[in-house]
Structure formats: C-alpha cells, structure tokens
Enzyme design. Structure first.
Site, mmCIF file in Angstrom:
data_model
loop_
_atom_site.group_PDB
_atom_site.id
_atom_site.type_symbol
_atom_site.label_atom_id
_atom_site.label_comp_id
_atom_site.label_asym_id
_atom_site.label_seq_id
_atom_site.Cartn_x
_atom_site.Cartn_y
_atom_site.Cartn_z
ATOM 1 C CG HIS A 161 46.295 29.294 31.789
ATOM 2 N ND1 HIS A 161 47.373 29.747 31.341
ATOM 3 C CD2 HIS A 161 46.175 27.919 31.015
ATOM 4 C CE1 HIS A 161 47.887 29.189 30.137
ATOM 5 N NE2 HIS A 161 47.160 27.996 30.038
ATOM 6 C CB CYS A 196 49.987 26.322 30.965
ATOM 7 S SG CYS A 196 48.807 25.143 30.132
ATOM 8 C CD GLU A 249 47.712 33.154 32.789
ATOM 9 O OE1 GLU A 249 47.875 32.508 31.685
ATOM 10 O OE2 GLU A 249 47.828 32.345 33.902
#
Length: 301
Positions: free
Chosen positions: A235, A142, A237
C-alpha cells in the site's frame, strides 16, 4: 501539472492544504490541453480516505490528469454515504462505452473470502475484462492485485498464518525496468494483508515478471511484460497514520492484532509514526503515469 477533480469533492480541500496542485473542473475547462483520463475503481470501505490517498500521488505528476471515480453497483457501501456516491461516482454501465488512459483498482478488506463468494465478483470480472480493450494500463493494489492475478491468469492466493502489517524494506530486481526508474536499491513500502502469492505460481506464467520483493513481506511488484497490467501487494498510497488507525480499529474490535512492524518508533504504539515511504510512492505513480500510460496511450482515445 495538476489533477482535475470535481469542484465539490471533499478530498480537494485536504489536498490543497498539503500544497498539492489541484485544478477544479471550472478552471480546467478553460485550458486547451488533452489530460490523461484516469479511472479509479474504489473498493475500499472508507472511500473518501482512499480518494485522498490516491489523488495525493496522482497530483504529484507533471502531467494533467482527469480523474473519474467508479464503484460497484452490486455492492451497497456501509461506510460511505449514498449522497457521496451519487454525486461523485459512476458504475461500469456509465463508462463502458468510454476509453481511458489508465485504471486503478484498489484493495478491499475481503482476503479471507473466496473470489466467487464476493458479492460483486461478477461485476468486477466484467470491469477487468472491459479494461483489456478500453484501458491503456491498469494498476492493481493489494486485494485488487490478488483479484487481477486470479482473473487474468488463474493465480490463486493463500492465507498466511499471521497478517503482514508494517513497513518493510524492498529490493529492485531489474533496475532497467521503467516502473522502477530512479529507485534506490532498497526502499520502504507499507503492507497490510493476510494473503500472499507463491513465487512458483507467478514464475510459471511467461507473460509476468517479478519487479520487486521483500525478504520479510514477499513479492511486491509484478507486471505483465506489455505493461498493461501492474500488480502491487503493498500500500504505497497509505499516509503516515493509516496503519495506526487499522491497528487501533482491530484492537478495539478485540482481534488482538500484532503491532505493525518497523512502524511506531521503538515499536511503541503510543508514539507517533513517521512517514518514510513518500518518495518511493510518488516516484512509483509518476513512473506508471509517464512510461506505462502517457508514453503508450494514443492522443485520440
């Protein structure tokens, strides 16, 4: 194989509850094997939450991984205790003489700032320059991707009229690319950002390749052709509730945020969101560790 983390790191207990194989330093010391050395530059405010997110994915690899945590010493964290930073984190001065197999640079909620106005930009630039000679492959997430593309290639971001927030469908641009090995033709990724890139700015750099994108969320995965620099705007994660927490935080702050798209069942924030991107996320990190780190890094760092 497990990830190796400090014995007392709080994320360890959370990961063990989720049946993630975590090895503490005491046990790892007895094993005669050379683990991959992965350094995480954690720029997020809630560092313990980000540690858990990333260690969860790194721990799903068949490789043994020795994880180190890095922070910028020129920025005083307001959301993570000084004790936690002193116990588990290092600065670039502590590691600059070391070599690493991989580096992960996280995002940060500072997209509205010009890069030079970020109070740790000089230190971050030093780290990114150091990574070119001391790290086999770097994964930027990001805002970390925005900072990396700006520093390495001079590609600037632009601010969108509305925030991209939600879960979006992405496509594979080249199925022969090892980072995308095993991916379905379409897969889901969370996004949460105000800034974006222009395709023409990426395409004018011969060393860069666009690997994946979304009709709604734009460019997602960009990589240098030598595999040493990987940039992702989303994202993967994030866990199931991260976007919900961000939405509730912004709502409480009176920011009138949009409801994250394709996230809550029936777009109803009172309903519990479902985790629908775990397979892609795990495969992405496993492919990076295998093809861009393990297969490329020398045995003797």
């Amino acid at each position: 194989m497990p990830i190796k983390v400090p014995d007392l790191l709080p994320a360890k207990a959370k990961l063990q509850e989720e049946n993630i194989f975590v090895m503490d330093e005491s046990r790892a010391f007895k094993q005669d094997i050379r683990p991959l050395k992965i350094l995480i530059l954690n720029l997020m405010p809630l560092k313990e939450q980000t540690e858990t997110h990333l260690l969860r994915l790194l721990g799903n690899s068949p490789l043994q991984i020795d994880v180190g945590l890095l922070h910028t010493s020129t920025h005083q964290s307001k959301n993570t205790s000084p004790e936690h930073l002193r116990q588990f984190y290092q600065s670039i001065d502590d590691v600059k003489e070391s070599k690493y197999d991989g580096l992960i640079i996280t995002g940060a909620p500072i997209e509205m700032l010009a890069y030079e106005d970020v109070n740790y930009w000089e230190e971050l630039s030093q780290i990114m320059e150091w990574s070119k000679t001391n790290v086999t492959s770097t994964l930027h997430i990001c805002w970390g991707a925005m900072a990396g593309l700006y520093y390495h290639y001079g590609i600037d971001k632009f601010i969108r009229k509305e925030k991209i927030s939600g879960i979006y469908t992405h496509t594979v641009n080249d199925s022969r690319e090892k980072l995308l090995s095993g991916f379905d033709d379409e897969f889901l990724v969370p996004h949460s950002r105000y800034a974006d890139f222009r395709r023409e700015d990426i395409e004018r750099i011969p060393e860069l390749k666009i690997l994946s994108e979304s009709e709604e969320a734009g460019l997602y995965l960009i990589a240098s052709k030598d595999g040493k620099q990987i940039y992702m705007t989303g994202h993967p994660e994030y866990d199931a509730f991260t976007l919900q927490k961000e939405y509730e935080r912004d709502k409480a702050a009176g920011l009138n945020p949009i409801i994250p798209e394709n996230y809550f069942p029936n777009d109803d924030p009172s309903q519990t969101p479902k985790l629908r991107w775990r397979m892609h996320s795990s495969l992405l990190f496993s492919n990076w560790l295998n093809y861009y780190v393990y297969q490329q890094t020398p045995y003797q760092l």
